[in-house]
Design a protein around this motif. Structure first.
Motif, PDB file in Angstrom:
ATOM      1  N   GLN A  68       1.136  -1.090   0.090  1.00 57.59           N
ATOM      2  CA  GLN A  68      -0.029  -0.061  -0.073  1.00 57.59           C
ATOM      3  C   GLN A  68       1.096   1.316  -0.056  1.00 57.59           C
ATOM      4  N   LYS A  69       0.609   2.230  -0.889  1.00 59.83           N
ATOM      5  CA  LYS A  69       1.123   3.503  -0.824  1.00 59.83           C
ATOM      6  C   LYS A  69       0.386   4.579  -0.620  1.00 59.83           C
ATOM      7  N   PHE A  70       0.586   5.547   0.157  1.00 59.40           N
ATOM      8  CA  PHE A  70      -0.235   6.671   0.600  1.00 59.40           C
ATOM      9  C   PHE A  70       0.552   8.017   0.799  1.00 59.40           C
ATOM     10  N   GLY A  71       1.760   8.102   0.125  1.00 61.61           N
ATOM     11  CA  GLY A  71       2.422   9.282  -0.021  1.00 61.61           C
ATOM     12  C   GLY A  71       3.338   9.750   1.348  1.00 61.61           C
ATOM     13  N   ILE A  72       2.688   9.539   2.377  1.00 60.38           N
ATOM     14  CA  ILE A  72       3.120   9.664   3.847  1.00 60.38           C
ATOM     15  C   ILE A  72       3.610   8.267   4.546  1.00 60.38           C
ATOM     16  N   TYR A  73       3.153   7.319   3.623  1.00 63.03           N
ATOM     17  CA  TYR A  73       3.134   5.873   4.594  1.00 63.03           C
ATOM     18  C   TYR A  73       3.074   4.864   3.417  1.00 63.03           C
ATOM     19  N   PHE A  74       4.172   3.795   3.603  1.00 60.15           N
ATOM     20  CA  PHE A  74       3.949   2.844   2.713  1.00 60.15           C
ATOM     21  C   PHE A  74       4.362   1.486   3.717  1.00 60.15           C
ATOM     22  N   SER A  75       3.393   0.450   3.163  1.00 63.74           N
ATOM     23  CA  SER A  75       3.571  -0.894   4.011  1.00 63.74           C
ATOM     24  C   SER A  75       3.255  -1.881   3.114  1.00 63.74           C
ATOM     25  N   LEU A  76       3.874  -3.044   3.588  1.00 63.99           N
ATOM     26  CA  LEU A  76       4.038  -4.297   2.824  1.00 63.99           C
ATOM     27  C   LEU A  76       3.191  -5.324   3.790  1.00 63.99           C
ATOM     28  N   LEU A  77       2.124  -5.957   3.456  1.00 64.29           N
ATOM     29  CA  LEU A  77       1.376  -6.792   4.396  1.00 64.29           C
ATOM     30  C   LEU A  77       0.611  -7.836   3.811  1.00 64.29           C
ATOM     31  N   ALA A  78       0.402  -8.832   4.589  1.00 70.26           N
ATOM     32  CA  ALA A  78      -0.390  -9.865   4.201  1.00 70.26           C
ATOM     33  C   ALA A  78      -1.350 -10.136   5.617  1.00 70.26           C
ATOM     34  N   LYS A  79      -2.772 -10.418   5.017  1.00 72.66           N
ATOM     35  CA  LYS A  79      -4.089 -10.078   5.803  1.00 72.66           C
ATOM     36  C   LYS A  79      -4.935 -11.357   5.654  1.00 72.66           C
ATOM     37  N   VAL A  80      -5.493 -12.045   6.574  1.00 72.04           N
ATOM     38  CA  VAL A  80      -6.687 -12.732   6.382  1.00 72.04           C
ATOM     39  C   VAL A  80      -7.708 -12.572   7.387  1.00 72.04           C
TER      40      VAL A  80
ATOM     41  N   ASP B  84      -9.376 -13.906  17.501  1.00 69.02           N
ATOM     42  CA  ASP B  84      -9.521 -12.861  16.836  1.00 69.02           C
ATOM     43  C   ASP B  84     -10.131 -13.237  15.475  1.00 69.02           C
ATOM     44  N   ASN B  85     -10.434 -12.405  14.725  1.00 68.19           N
ATOM     45  CA  ASN B  85     -11.344 -12.812  13.444  1.00 68.19           C
ATOM     46  C   ASN B  85     -10.532 -12.246  12.261  1.00 68.19           C
ATOM     47  N   LYS B  86      -9.076 -12.181  12.650  1.00 68.63           N
ATOM     48  CA  LYS B  86      -8.045 -11.783  11.505  1.00 68.63           C
ATOM     49  C   LYS B  86      -6.608 -12.155  12.007  1.00 68.63           C
ATOM     50  N   ALA B  87      -5.781 -12.365  11.042  1.00 70.28           N
ATOM     51  CA  ALA B  87      -4.568 -12.495  11.354  1.00 70.28           C
ATOM     52  C   ALA B  87      -3.824 -11.459  10.317  1.00 70.28           C
ATOM     53  N   VAL B  88      -2.685 -10.683  10.885  1.00 68.36           N
ATOM     54  CA  VAL B  88      -2.037  -9.631  10.014  1.00 68.36           C
ATOM     55  C   VAL B  88      -0.704  -9.888  10.343  1.00 68.36           C
ATOM     56  N   LYS B  89       0.155  -9.798   9.060  1.00 64.85           N
ATOM     57  CA  LYS B  89       1.629  -9.640   9.171  1.00 64.85           C
ATOM     58  C   LYS B  89       1.958  -8.406   8.506  1.00 64.85           C
ATOM     59  N   ARG B  90       2.432  -7.285   9.243  1.00 63.15           N
ATOM     60  CA  ARG B  90       2.911  -6.137   8.639  1.00 63.15           C
ATOM     61  C   ARG B  90       4.522  -6.476   8.378  1.00 63.15           C
ATOM     62  N   TYR B  91       5.079  -6.805   7.071  1.00 63.17           N
ATOM     63  CA  TYR B  91       6.489  -6.996   7.037  1.00 63.17           C
ATOM     64  C   TYR B  91       7.377  -5.706   7.107  1.00 63.17           C
ATOM     65  N   HIS B  92       6.683  -4.649   6.550  1.00 63.54           N
ATOM     66  CA  HIS B  92       7.472  -3.546   6.635  1.00 63.54           C
ATOM     67  C   HIS B  92       6.369  -2.420   6.508  1.00 63.54           C
ATOM     68  N   GLU B  93       7.037  -1.153   7.181  1.00 63.36           N
ATOM     69  CA  GLU B  93       6.349   0.297   7.152  1.00 63.36           C
ATOM     70  C   GLU B  93       7.513   1.254   6.993  1.00 63.36           C
ATOM     71  N   SER B  94       7.212   2.410   6.169  1.00 66.43           N
ATOM     72  CA  SER B  94       8.118   3.429   6.359  1.00 66.43           C
ATOM     73  C   SER B  94       7.354   4.596   5.632  1.00 66.43           C
ATOM     74  N   THR B  95       8.150   5.854   5.806  1.00 65.05           N
ATOM     75  CA  THR B  95       7.610   6.896   5.106  1.00 65.05           C
ATOM     76  C   THR B  95       8.305   7.278   3.768  1.00 65.05           C
ATOM     77  N   ARG B  96       9.183   6.314   3.330  1.00 63.40           N
ATOM     78  CA  ARG B  96       9.718   6.500   2.145  1.00 63.40           C
ATOM     79  C   ARG B  96       9.365   5.426   0.853  1.00 63.40           C
ATOM     80  N   GLY B  97       9.023   4.302   1.290  1.00 66.10           N
ATOM     81  CA  GLY B  97       8.453   3.262   0.082  1.00 66.10           C
ATOM     82  C   GLY B  97       9.730   2.301  -0.207  1.00 66.10           C
ATOM     83  N   LEU B  98       9.513   1.491  -1.163  1.00 69.33           N
ATOM     84  CA  LEU B  98      10.292   0.131  -1.394  1.00 69.33           C
ATOM     85  C   LEU B  98      10.806   0.290  -2.882  1.00 69.33           C
ATOM     86  N   ASP B  99      12.017  -0.350  -3.018  1.00 73.55           N
ATOM     87  CA  ASP B  99      12.618  -0.392  -4.569  1.00 73.55           C
ATOM     88  C   ASP B  99      11.919  -1.795  -4.928  1.00 73.55           C
ATOM     89  N   LYS B 100      12.035  -2.845  -3.921  1.00 71.65           N
ATOM     90  CA  LYS B 100      11.859  -4.020  -4.554  1.00 71.65           C
ATOM     91  C   LYS B 100      11.037  -4.719  -3.538  1.00 71.65           C
TER      92      LYS B 100
END
Length: 312
Positions: free
Chosen positions: A215-227, A275-291
């Motif tokens: 997910q990309k939001f300009g001020i926040y970028f995150s890489l996640l898996a969720k069920v 819980d009704n969900k399982a979430v793994k946020r692998y990475h978050e930053s305010t800059r984003g990812l190259d790969k």
């Protein structure tokens, strides 16, 4: 609540010192909720908060943990809370932010203050508007409802707004339309696959909502898996508590911009079973990812989903 940590901030990958706990600030809205947003002293404080917000105890649920976090921060009424309340009443409208942790930091209108700027997320246009905080009385409501001023600027979600704001590039006027950045670059095997989400059905009235996303939001970028597990009752899909897990197949890797090393994560992730969900946020930053890449399956009981895959 004590927040600790050191983060890469400012343009050019510099380090910031620790800062204090953020506070909820009442802005200039026209109702009890509009205009109420979290205000962070600087970028370092914002990064610190979003980095530590997923520090759950083993028995905690995601929503329970975040509800407590919001209460500790001025009983903040967040976008997450708004959509959680709606879902409990059978409203199936999805929250535009899949990352529960970031959704707990922004207001229902998608606003947050960082340093001397107030930012507002526009999901339809994939823009992030911003105004000077000292002009909130004049510009805030217009930014939220109908950006129509030369003083209201914007970046696109793909752009690192907190880096750009420190340069001469203050964004584009809300009165000007420019060609935005696309969600996928390249073609064939070189194209970006930023999201893979779907429903896997266990039965006619039972399903898993599965998601792998960058997910990309300009001020926040995150890489996640969720069920999330959902059960249909009287034609309405409600959340259901169960043991769920995220199975690496083979897992995830990512490389942040301004850094020259790659991170890997290939461990199983399980929820607390109440819980009704399982979430793994692998990475978050305010800059984003190259790969990045995520390749996982989701499970509950003896049921396993198909493989979910994203990459760039």
């Amino acid at each position: 609540m004590v927040l600790v940590g050191t983060f890469l901030v400012l343009s050019g990958c510099e380090k910031a010192v620790d800062s204090t706990t953020p506070t909820a600030r009442v802005g200039v809205g026209n109702s009890a909720n509009i205009g109420r947003y979290l205000a962070f002293t600087d970028r370092a404080e914002f990064e610190e908060a979003v980095h530590n917000i997923d520090d759950l105890l083993p028995e905690e649920t995601v929503d329970g943990h975040l509800a407590q976090w919001e209460e500790q921060h001025g009983n903040f009424y967040s976008m997450r809370k708004k959509h959680a309340e709606a879902a409990a009443n059978g409203d199936s409208t999805a929250c535009p932010i899949e990352d529960d942790y970031f959704a707990a930091v922004v207001s229902p209108e998608g606003t947050v203050q960082i340093a001397d700027r107030i930012y507002r997320l526009d999901f339809a246009q994939r823009r992030i508007y911003h105004i000077p905080a000292n002009r909130a009385n004049e510009l805030y409501d217009r930014m939220v409802s109908n950006p129509d001023s030369e003083e209201i600027k914007y970046y696109y979600f793909d752009e690192a707004a907190l880096d750009l704001i420190t340069t001469e590039d203050q964004g584009t006027s809300a009165l000007v339309i420019r060609i935005g950045l696309g969600s996928g670059f390249g073609c064939g095997n070189g194209a970006e696959r930023r999201v893979d989400d779907d429903y896997d059905y266990l039965a006619n009235n039972l399903r898993m909502k599965c998601n792998a996303e960058y997910q990309k939001f300009g001020i926040y970028f995150s890489l996640l898996a969720k069920v999330k597990l959902q059960k249909r009752t009287l034609g309405i899909w409600f959340s259901k508590e169960a043991c769920m897990g995220i199975i690496p197949d083979p897992g995830a890797f990512w490389r942040e911009k301004c850094l020259n090393y790659t991170n890997y994560y290939n461990a199983f992730i399980g929820n607390s079973c109440n819980d009704n969900k399982a979430v793994k946020r692998y990475h978050e930053s305010t800059r984003g990812l190259d790969k990045y890449q995520i390749s996982v399956k989701f499970e509950t009981g003896n049921f396993k989903s198909r493989r979910y895959y994203i990459n760039q």
